[in-house]
Design a protein around this motif. Structure first.
Motif, short mmCIF file in Angstrom:
data_model
loop_
_atom_site.label_atom_id
_atom_site.label_comp_id
_atom_site.label_asym_id
_atom_site.label_seq_id
_atom_site.Cartn_x
_atom_site.Cartn_y
_atom_site.Cartn_z
N PHE A 10 8.15 53.44 1.10
CA PHE A 10 8.52 54.70 0.45
C PHE A 10 7.28 55.44 0.03
O PHE A 10 6.22 54.85 -0.20
CB PHE A 10 9.42 54.42 -0.77
N MET A 11 7.48 56.70 -0.15
CA MET A 11 6.39 57.55 -0.62
C MET A 11 6.52 57.73 -2.12
O MET A 11 7.62 57.82 -2.65
CB MET A 11 6.42 58.93 0.07
N THR A 12 5.38 57.75 -2.79
CA THR A 12 5.39 57.98 -4.22
C THR A 12 5.55 59.45 -4.51
O THR A 12 5.38 60.30 -3.65
CB THR A 12 4.07 57.48 -4.87
N HIS A 13 5.90 59.72 -5.83
CA HIS A 13 6.03 61.12 -6.23
C HIS A 13 4.69 61.84 -6.19
O HIS A 13 4.62 63.06 -6.02
CB HIS A 13 6.63 61.21 -7.65
N GLY A 14 3.63 61.04 -6.34
CA GLY A 14 2.30 61.68 -6.28
C GLY A 14 2.02 62.27 -4.94
O GLY A 14 1.39 63.33 -4.82
N LEU A 15 2.46 61.58 -3.91
CA LEU A 15 2.28 62.12 -2.58
C LEU A 15 3.09 63.39 -2.42
O LEU A 15 2.65 64.35 -1.77
CB LEU A 15 2.70 61.08 -1.54
N SER A 30 5.74 65.18 -19.55
CA SER A 30 7.13 65.49 -19.97
C SER A 30 7.96 64.24 -20.03
O SER A 30 8.70 64.00 -21.02
CB SER A 30 7.76 66.49 -18.99
N ASP A 31 7.89 63.41 -18.98
CA ASP A 31 8.69 62.18 -19.00
C ASP A 31 8.23 61.24 -20.12
O ASP A 31 9.06 60.57 -20.76
CB ASP A 31 8.57 61.46 -17.65
N GLY A 32 6.95 61.21 -20.41
CA GLY A 32 6.46 60.34 -21.48
C GLY A 32 6.98 60.79 -22.84
O GLY A 32 7.40 59.96 -23.67
N THR A 76 14.69 55.31 -17.97
CA THR A 76 14.69 56.06 -16.68
C THR A 76 13.51 57.00 -16.62
O THR A 76 12.92 57.20 -15.54
CB THR A 76 16.00 56.85 -16.54
N HIS A 77 13.11 57.58 -17.73
CA HIS A 77 11.94 58.48 -17.73
C HIS A 77 10.64 57.69 -17.59
O HIS A 77 9.67 58.17 -16.97
CB HIS A 77 11.92 59.32 -19.02
N VAL A 78 10.62 56.45 -18.12
CA VAL A 78 9.43 55.61 -17.92
C VAL A 78 9.28 55.26 -16.44
O VAL A 78 8.18 55.29 -15.86
CB VAL A 78 9.54 54.34 -18.79
N VAL A 79 10.45 54.90 -15.82
CA VAL A 79 10.41 54.57 -14.39
C VAL A 79 10.00 55.81 -13.57
O VAL A 79 9.29 55.71 -12.57
CB VAL A 79 11.77 54.04 -13.95
N SER A 80 10.45 56.98 -14.03
CA SER A 80 10.03 58.21 -13.32
C SER A 80 8.52 58.38 -13.37
O SER A 80 7.89 58.86 -12.40
CB SER A 80 10.72 59.43 -13.94
N ILE A 81 7.90 58.03 -14.48
CA ILE A 81 6.41 58.11 -14.58
C ILE A 81 5.79 57.12 -13.60
O ILE A 81 4.80 57.44 -12.90
CB ILE A 81 5.96 57.82 -16.03
N LEU A 82 6.38 55.87 -13.51
CA LEU A 82 5.81 54.86 -12.62
C LEU A 82 5.95 55.27 -11.15
O LEU A 82 5.08 54.94 -10.31
CB LEU A 82 6.50 53.51 -12.86
N THR A 83 7.03 55.98 -10.84
CA THR A 83 7.23 56.35 -9.43
C THR A 83 6.24 57.42 -8.98
O THR A 83 6.18 57.76 -7.79
CB THR A 83 8.66 56.88 -9.23
N PHE A 88 9.12 52.88 -7.00
CA PHE A 88 10.17 51.99 -7.50
C PHE A 88 11.52 52.72 -7.49
O PHE A 88 12.23 52.77 -8.50
CB PHE A 88 9.86 51.54 -8.94
N TYR A 89 11.89 53.22 -6.35
CA TYR A 89 13.13 54.02 -6.31
C TYR A 89 14.39 53.17 -6.44
O TYR A 89 15.39 53.60 -7.00
CB TYR A 89 13.16 54.81 -4.99
N VAL A 90 14.33 51.94 -5.89
CA VAL A 90 15.51 51.07 -6.01
C VAL A 90 15.74 50.70 -7.48
O VAL A 90 16.85 50.75 -8.01
CB VAL A 90 15.32 49.82 -5.15
#
Length: 526
Positions: A10-15, A30-32, A76-83, A88-90
């Motif tokens: 998978f591609m990260t959100h950074g990409l 914002s997510d933090g 969910t917002h913490v996971v959004s930061i990690l993605t 970690f989409y799953v």
């Protein structure tokens, strides 16, 4: 290929954001901040639930579910930061699925408690209610203060009323007790519920011995008590005021005559609860009336006796002279003639009859008062001799006992003789009727140091008619047997000189009649 290796596909959100710092920083920041806020809010909710009292179980569970939902949202917002750096989409998907489940459950619970929350007043409304309660409390406090003042004033009025009632009761009791008449009340069973002091003095018993008892229980004379209770019963039966003359034995002055007025005693509803009555002592009035009546009778009898004495005096004198002549003639012919004794007895009886007539005329004229030299004992001896002259029973024996021969009474000799003759003749009749032959006459002084004469027979006791003459002198003696007019006249004579006459009877044993007289002035001075 492993799980982590699959994530690399998978591609990260950074990409997606071409690793440009501006959008990456914007999303991460914002997510933090959102995650931090989501992690802080549950603590506030849990603190509210822990500190708030009175929450319903449904409200408490809904708040906890909402706090859990917010925590999951924060993750969910913490996971959004990690993605941004890791795909970690799953994990993010499963986390959002769990968050969605909690969201649905929380929404359901919130919808269940919304009606309860809707009715909860707003702070403004609560403040208004608090202000209103404060006003109500102030008004209530004022009302309580006013009520306390009124209660205190009422208590003062009640206390004053009680004092007034107590004074009124004391005054009423004092007035009732000072009334010379008898005032009393009885219930439907005839038991005494109230009696003034005069009533207790006449009965001769304290209130404790009278309260709650009937006349039969505290009066010594049961016949008198039965008559009193019968009069009470008649008042209740007729429901009307009744008047009656009743006899009651006084402990010191003997039997008294009372005029009793009785009426039904009703309560406030008009129901009869007993009898209330007032009795006045009319003994002295009755005696005065009897004396007036007897005085009239004695006056009429005196006029007639004076006329008869005048008419009889001459024939008796002639008879005496004739018998004296016959006696002299018989003695001249034969010193011991058989007819001499009868003639002598006849002459003696005629002389005694003349003496009685002279005494009767002296009594009618008011003369021949007792002399100091002639004592009561001597007068009684002479009276007994006169009484025995008229007796048909020669077997009667008299026993005369004198305490002293130096007692002198302040009453006419002829009057004392008349009273004694009446009493002795009555004793002779009662004694001979029972087959007995002894009569006892005593003279002396009574407990008050007055001259006293008593005549005791062995008869059957005196009758109700004689009792009526003794204790109810105003009643007519017409048709009575025994002493009749003689006893009534004797009582009038004795009481007219300040004396008293009484009688005691014991059935089948005999009776004792006695009278007391004041001493002669010179004797009383001694």
């Amino acid at each position: 290929m492993g799980w982590f290796d699959r994530l690399q596909t998978f591609m990260t959100h950074g990409l997606y954001q071409l690793w440009r710092p501006e959008p990456v920083f914007l999303h991460v920041a914002s997510d933090g901040l959102i995650a931090a806020a989501y992690f802080v809010i549950p603590f506030g909710i849990l603190s509210f639930v822990r500190r708030r009292d009175g929450l319903e179980p449904g409200q408490r569970s809904a708040a906890i579910s909402f706090a859990a939902f917010i925590v999951l949202c924060g993750f969910t917002h913490v996971v959004s930061i990690l993605t941004v750096w890791y795909p970690f989409y799953v994990v993010e998907g499963w986390l959002k699925a769990a968050t969605a489940a909690f969201a649905v459950m929380t929404a359901f619970r919130v919808l269940m408690v919304v009606p309860q929350l809707v009715v909860l007043p707003s702070p403004k409304k609560l403040q208004e209610e608090i202000d209103q309660h404060r006003v109500t409390l102030a008004e209530l406090s004022a009302a309580r203060a006013e009520l306390a003042l009124r209660v205190r004033a009422t208590e003062d009025e009640l206390y004053e009323a009680e004092q007034n009632f107590a004074q009124t009761d004391s005054l009423l009791e004092a007035v009732i007790n000072s009334i010379p008449g008898l005032i009393y009340a009885k219930d439907l069973s005839g038991r005494v519920t109230m009696a003034n002091q005069t009533t207790l003095e006449v009965i001769g018993k304290p209130w404790a011995a009278v309260q709650g008892r009937t006349d039969l229980e505290f009066l010594d004379d049961k016949q008198q008590a039965a008559i009193v209770m019968e009069n009470d019963r008649r008042v209740l039966e007729t429901d009307r005021v009744q008047e009656a003359e009743e006899l009651v034995d006084h402990p010191t002055t003997g039997t008294r005559i009372f005029l009793s007025t009785k009426r039904p005693l009703r309560d406030t509803s008009g129901v009869v609860r007993g009898v209330v009555g007032m009795s006045l002592d009319i003994t002295d009035r009755k005696r005065a009336e009897a004396q007036i009546n007897q005085t009239s009778r004695v006056s009429a009898m005196g006029d007639m006796a004076s006329a008869l004495a005048h008419e009889l005096n001459q024939p008796l004198g002639a008879i005496s002279m004739y018998l004296e002549g016959v006696k002299i003639a018989l003695q001249r012919d034969t010193p011991v003639h058989p007819a001499l004794k009868p003639v002598e007895l006849a002459r003696e009886q005629s002389l005694r009859a003349g003496d009685i007539i002279r005494r009767l005329r002296a009594f009618v004229s008011g003369g021949d008062r007792i002399r100091q030299s002639e004592s009561v004992a001597a007068v009684v001896d002479d009276a007994c001799r006169l009484a025995l002259l008229g007796s048909d029973d020669a077997n009667i024996q008299t026993v005369i006992e004198h305490e002293s021969r130096d007692i002198f009474a302040g009453m006419d000799k002829i009057e004392i003789q008349q009273v004694v003759v009446n009493l002795v003749r009555n004793a002779i009749e009662s004694t001979s009727a029972q087959g007995r032959n002894t009569i006892t006459i005593r003279t002396g002084r009574d407990a008050q140091s007055r001259a006293c004469v008593s005549v005791e027979d062995a008869g059957s006791g005196f009758t109700d008619a004689t009792r009526a003459i003794l204790f109810e002198p105003f009643k007519s003696t017409k048709g009575t047997k025994g002493m009749g007019v003689g006893l009534s006249l004797s009582r009038t004579i004795v009481e007219s000189h300040g004396g008293t006459i009484r009688g005691d009877t014991n059935p089948h044993i005999g009776s004792t009649f006695s009278f007391s007289l004041p001493l002669a002035p010179q004797e009383a001075a001694v």
